[in-house]
Design a protein around this motif. Structure first.
Motif, PDB file in Angstrom:
ATOM      1  N   ALA A   1      -5.395   0.405  -0.348  1.00  0.00           N
ATOM      2  CA  ALA A   1      -4.561   2.197   0.029  1.00  0.00           C
ATOM      3  C   ALA A   1      -3.934   1.962   0.796  1.00  0.00           C
ATOM      4  CB  ALA A   1      -6.277   2.123  -0.031  1.00  0.00           C
ATOM      5  N   ALA A   2      -4.134   1.311   2.684  1.00  0.00           N
ATOM      6  CA  ALA A   2      -4.073   1.128   3.880  1.00  0.00           C
ATOM      7  C   ALA A   2      -2.442   1.370   3.171  1.00  0.00           C
ATOM      8  CB  ALA A   2      -4.802   0.950   4.739  1.00  0.00           C
ATOM      9  N   VAL A   3      -2.330  -0.071   3.054  1.00  0.00           N
ATOM     10  CA  VAL A   3      -0.545  -0.387   3.012  1.00  0.00           C
ATOM     11  C   VAL A   3      -0.010   0.398   2.500  1.00  0.00           C
ATOM     12  CG1 VAL A   3       0.057  -1.758   2.247  1.00  0.00           C
ATOM     13  CG2 VAL A   3      -1.357  -2.753   3.165  1.00  0.00           C
ATOM     14  N   THR A   4      -0.401   0.621   1.182  1.00  0.00           N
ATOM     15  CA  THR A   4      -0.131   2.078   0.125  1.00  0.00           C
ATOM     16  C   THR A   4       0.518   3.325   1.459  1.00  0.00           C
ATOM     17  OG1 THR A   4      -0.880   0.786  -1.196  1.00  0.00           O
ATOM     18  CG2 THR A   4       0.372   3.153  -1.478  1.00  0.00           C
ATOM     19  N   ALA A   5      -0.157   3.573   1.547  1.00  0.00           N
ATOM     20  CA  ALA A   5      -0.363   4.219   2.363  1.00  0.00           C
ATOM     21  C   ALA A   5       0.914   4.338   3.613  1.00  0.00           C
ATOM     22  CB  ALA A   5      -1.152   5.701   3.009  1.00  0.00           C
ATOM     23  N   ARG A   6       0.948   3.331   4.120  1.00  0.00           N
ATOM     24  CA  ARG A   6       1.818   3.084   5.426  1.00  0.00           C
ATOM     25  C   ARG A   6       2.826   2.857   5.286  1.00  0.00           C
ATOM     26  NH1 ARG A   6       3.228  -0.536   8.895  1.00  0.00           N
ATOM     27  NH2 ARG A   6       3.369   0.024  11.262  1.00  0.00           N
ATOM     28  N   GLU A   7       3.762   2.277   3.721  1.00  0.00           N
ATOM     29  CA  GLU A   7       4.252   2.283   3.407  1.00  0.00           C
ATOM     30  C   GLU A   7       4.830   2.405   2.251  1.00  0.00           C
ATOM     31  OE1 GLU A   7       6.847  -0.372   3.869  1.00  0.00           O
ATOM     32  OE2 GLU A   7       5.273  -1.486   5.642  1.00  0.00           O
ATOM     33  N   GLY A   8       4.633   3.780   1.531  1.00  0.00           N
ATOM     34  CA  GLY A   8       5.052   4.567   0.442  1.00  0.00           C
ATOM     35  C   GLY A   8       4.815   3.826  -0.919  1.00  0.00           C
ATOM     36  N   ARG A   9       4.620   2.348  -0.714  1.00  0.00           N
ATOM     37  CA  ARG A   9       4.419   1.805  -2.073  1.00  0.00           C
ATOM     38  C   ARG A   9       3.670   0.529  -1.856  1.00  0.00           C
ATOM     39  NH1 ARG A   9       9.952  -2.269  -2.969  1.00  0.00           N
ATOM     40  NH2 ARG A   9       9.093  -2.842  -5.043  1.00  0.00           N
ATOM     41  N   ARG A  10       2.430   0.089  -3.159  1.00  0.00           N
ATOM     42  CA  ARG A  10       1.903  -0.613  -2.810  1.00  0.00           C
ATOM     43  C   ARG A  10       2.039  -1.661  -2.886  1.00  0.00           C
ATOM     44  NH1 ARG A  10      -3.101  -0.819  -5.753  1.00  0.00           N
ATOM     45  NH2 ARG A  10      -3.097  -2.492  -6.400  1.00  0.00           N
ATOM     46  N   PRO A  11       1.555  -3.134  -1.905  1.00  0.00           N
ATOM     47  CA  PRO A  11       2.409  -4.100  -1.551  1.00  0.00           C
ATOM     48  C   PRO A  11       1.650  -4.792  -2.950  1.00  0.00           C
ATOM     49  CG  PRO A  11      -0.603  -3.590  -1.050  1.00  0.00           C
ATOM     50  CD  PRO A  11       0.285  -2.301  -1.387  1.00  0.00           C
ATOM     51  N   LEU A  12       2.495  -5.873  -3.245  1.00  0.00           N
ATOM     52  CA  LEU A  12       2.583  -7.212  -3.690  1.00  0.00           C
ATOM     53  C   LEU A  12       0.932  -7.295  -3.230  1.00  0.00           C
ATOM     54  CD1 LEU A  12       5.217  -9.135  -4.102  1.00  0.00           C
ATOM     55  CD2 LEU A  12       3.699  -8.963  -6.219  1.00  0.00           C
ATOM     56  N   ARG A  13       0.002  -8.269  -3.503  1.00  0.00           N
ATOM     57  CA  ARG A  13      -1.429  -8.315  -3.392  1.00  0.00           C
ATOM     58  C   ARG A  13      -1.218 -10.004  -3.798  1.00  0.00           C
ATOM     59  NH1 ARG A  13      -4.883  -5.958  -7.891  1.00  0.00           N
ATOM     60  NH2 ARG A  13      -3.276  -6.362  -8.613  1.00  0.00           N
ATOM     61  N   ILE A  14      -1.370 -10.996  -2.506  1.00  0.00           N
ATOM     62  CA  ILE A  14      -1.036 -12.763  -2.313  1.00  0.00           C
ATOM     63  C   ILE A  14      -2.495 -13.041  -2.361  1.00  0.00           C
ATOM     64  CG2 ILE A  14       0.552 -14.065  -2.139  1.00  0.00           C
ATOM     65  CD1 ILE A  14       1.500 -12.494  -4.317  1.00  0.00           C
TER      66      ILE A  14
END
Lengths: 189, 189
Positions: free
Chosen positions: A97-110
């Protein structure tokens, strides 16, 4: 090349112990420092320390405060720069959620794992994915590695690091360093 | 490809502190474990822990004994395999003599440093040298790195690891992992 949008997560639950049982591991001071320094070297924007245990969260908070606001910050600005990338979260969803808020896009979860498996993302595939500007959250497990419940709930699991033989017991600190170095791909030769 | 003849040395004297003064650093339990595990992953034959201080030598000896003959050896055979590569020496010359006796040939002495300099051995050059079967002793410094006196007394200093920016404060554990991984060159892509 545009800077990669790399985020790191160091997970203390759910991970497995040597017997394969799911546990919550204890936070290690050195893991935190190392991950922050390694991440900072390779331009990771944030390192999320993942633990649901309140006392462990407090401990990490004290360590981070010491190096970002306390005595350590004044004494060692290089360490401060690295430690400022640290964030404490209760679970992986909070990091996502924090990355999504920062980037405006969900991150790939690897996720990363030392175990071989039929379907693993190759480093070449991962590099292509992030080179296109996709944010990526690289998930590392402490103790004997990430639990299956977590491995089953990410977008992909990265191929394990192979060295010169069958020995595959790298410290998580070393695995993170090697994976970020391979991903950066700035190596000569 | 024939197996590389790689040896590691982790130096606690002569190294420099943050102020650039030459010191003898204290041995860190985790450095020893990490270097052994990383070395074992990449087929390093021996990891020499270099310290002239008798109490520090004793401390390392107790740690190694615990994991190779004591309780730790029975409990954790993987760790035992790694810890059996460790050797305690008073100075670099003693490590060089040991490698020479084992290989029947003096090793290349390759120091590592985070500082850039005019004349640094590139990873490509190092890879070519060891691919030809030449034994190689990779020398790592604790604290803020190897002292000039030692850097001036080796065959070459390896180029520093560059990440994504100017931050160059990798833990020695991470630097060792990255250098061995680059040297092995088994990476995909």
């Amino acid at each position: 090349m545009s800077p990669l949008k790399i985020y790191l997560a160091l997970v203390h639950f759910p991970v497995v112990n040597r017997e394969g049982e799911t546990i919550a591991s204890a936070v290690t001071n050195l893991d935190i420092h190392d991950l922050a320094r390694i991440g900072c070297t390779y331009g990771a924007h944030r390192c999320y320390i993942v633990t649901p245990l309140a006392d462990q969260q407090n401990l990490v908070g004290q360590i981070v405060d010491h190096w970002t606001r306390g005595f350590g910050a004044a004494r060692n600005p290089d360490r401060r720069q690295a430690m400022e990338t640290l964030r404490i979260v209760a679970d992986l969803d909070e990091a996502i959620a924090a990355v999504t808020a920062r980037e405006g896009r969900r991150p790939l979860r690897i996720a990363t794992s030392a175990r071989q498996d039929d379907r693993r993302l190759t480093m070449v595939e991962l590099r292509e994915a992030v080179a296109g500007g996709r944010p990526c959250l690289l998930v590392f497990g402490t103790a004997s590695g990430l639990a299956d419940a977590l491995l089953d709930d990410v977008d992909a699991v990265l191929e394990p690091i192979r060295g010169a033989g069958d020995y595959n017991h790298l410290p998580v600190r070393a695995a993170a360093a090697i994976i970020l170095d391979r991903l950066a791909g700035t190596r000569a030769g």
